[in-house]
Design an enzyme around this catalytic site. Sequence first.
Site, PDB file in Angstrom:
ATOM      1  N   GLU A   1       1.191  -1.128  -0.118  1.00 39.41           N
ATOM      2  CA  GLU A   1      -0.108  -0.522  -0.044  1.00 39.41           C
ATOM      3  C   GLU A   1       0.127   1.517  -0.150  1.00 39.41           C
ATOM      4  O   GLU A   1       1.489   1.683   1.219  1.00 39.41           O
ATOM      5  CB  GLU A   1      -0.761   0.186   1.283  1.00 39.41           C
ATOM      6  CG  GLU A   1      -1.999   0.984   1.248  1.00 39.41           C
ATOM      7  CD  GLU A   1      -2.374   2.385   1.295  1.00 39.41           C
ATOM      8  OE1 GLU A   1      -1.813   3.543   0.204  1.00 39.41           O
ATOM      9  OE2 GLU A   1      -1.257   2.409   2.188  1.00 39.41           O
TER      10      GLU A   1
ATOM     11  N   CYS B   1      -2.478   9.222   2.922  1.00 42.02           N
ATOM     12  CA  CYS B   1      -2.122   8.151   1.648  1.00 42.02           C
ATOM     13  C   CYS B   1      -3.542   8.681   0.661  1.00 42.02           C
ATOM     14  O   CYS B   1      -3.527   8.145  -0.552  1.00 42.02           O
ATOM     15  CB  CYS B   1      -1.874   6.589   1.325  1.00 42.02           C
ATOM     16  SG  CYS B   1      -3.286   5.739   3.139  1.00 42.02           S
TER      17      CYS B   1
END
Length: 514
Positions: free
Chosen positions: A268, A302
């Site tokens: 990720e 993010c």
Amino acid sequence: MSTRVIDVRNEVFAELGLSAEEAGAFDGTSWLAHGPLLAVTSPIDGSLLGHVRQADAADYGRVAHAAAQAFLRWRETPAPQRGELVRLLGHRFRAAKPALGRLVSLEAGKILAEGAGEVQEIIDICDFATGLSRQLHGFTFPSERPGHRIMEQWHPIGPVGCITAFNFPVAVWAWNFAVAAVCGDTVLWKPSEKTPLTAIACIKLVATVCRETGVDPAVAALVIGDASIGRKLAADPRLPVISATGSIAMGRYVAAAVAQRLGRTILELSGNNAAIVTSRADLDVAAKAIFFGAVGTAGQRCTTTRRLIVHRSVKEPFVDRLVRNYESVPIGNPLQAGILVGPLIDNAAGMRMHAALDRAREAGGKVLTGGQPVAVAECAGGCYVRPSIVDMPEQAEVVREETFAPILYVLTYETLDEAIALHNGVSQGLSSAIFTTDFQEAERFLAPGGSDCGLANVNTGTSGAEIGGAFGGEKDTGGGRESGSDAWKAYMRRVTSTLNATGDVPLAQGIKFE
């Protein structure tokens, strides 16, 4: 150090059993570390929170061995019993939520609501994983051979290495640990060196519940250290799965190292998330969602909204509204009530933000608001900035990169095809959003030729995913999935079994071998 920071530190240390100096490695039996001492400072005011002794190579070896040995026992525990441990952990984290949430604020700089919200993610994933422990099911398939049955089983795969970043110091570990634990895996966690105290607090809570229930605490092992320790995880054949959160550069290294030994990765990585606002959008809804998505956690998620792609017909009133919100947003000590934007993680992050704004100006961008430092009383050592909105004539190189700071680039479009092309015209593919009341526009965005991200939302922002869905992205974001849905399959190995209940051995495909 401000009086408020001192008071909160002392309170949470007492409630969570932390001390001024901690060992940064846990093998299930003892806390140990023989590497250099790490000074842990708060981004709120730069003050010293404590010290953590980092792990050296020998410490890593002992902890990894303990996790591997604990796996051999844990995998034999029935899955519902593994789920019971996770259920009890959820209760323990509920009780610890106020203190642990404040520790997240102290160490990562999040406002109190976001610190508490991150701990709530631990609780939520524990609830999810508890139910999952009774649903780790495969399929049964018909066989072409008489008297045969084919079935699929899922078995624990082994110790999982988990590398996490500073911006979500506990939630991402919990996504991995809770799900991996009910799957029968142990987890060896390497947290960010910027947020080691929250990791130690979490592991202490898990170890307490393990001892109370007769489970080997090495199911949740910990090793704190620099990048050399991360490289050891990536190269360790005892860890068949590595879950890593961080930059694209870090992910490329981890992917190559793990692939070299034919292991698996759950990556990720970077996000460069865009929100499209169409001419048919509810501008009130869009403004609220984009405001939080762009400035929440001081732009250090993010899933932060970094690009606004707005239809020319609504650009002026919509951007004007955002500018007003940006100029009035409360910025300051995140431990104080009413504050919505806290500090950047450190001064280097502030320098990167200012450098990105300079590059945007060079590319013809106009800074509409923000970007300047903000002085906060009693927090002179922290890096506080006003979130910035930049009107860009085109999607320049700086726009296509992720700057981990609160910068929102504004791009203008005429047709939806043009907007989707701008949206997909970056290397990252994590989260995305469209704001529209038009059914066809929404469906176009969600169709195969629409958003190319792992998360695609309609009339809600890019940030704030729930644990029920699989979380992750495509392209340079890494392609991994964590948390909900069937992300659990990444933590298990698939076995296809054929059972013959006859007294003969007929072959498939009609082959005769007599």
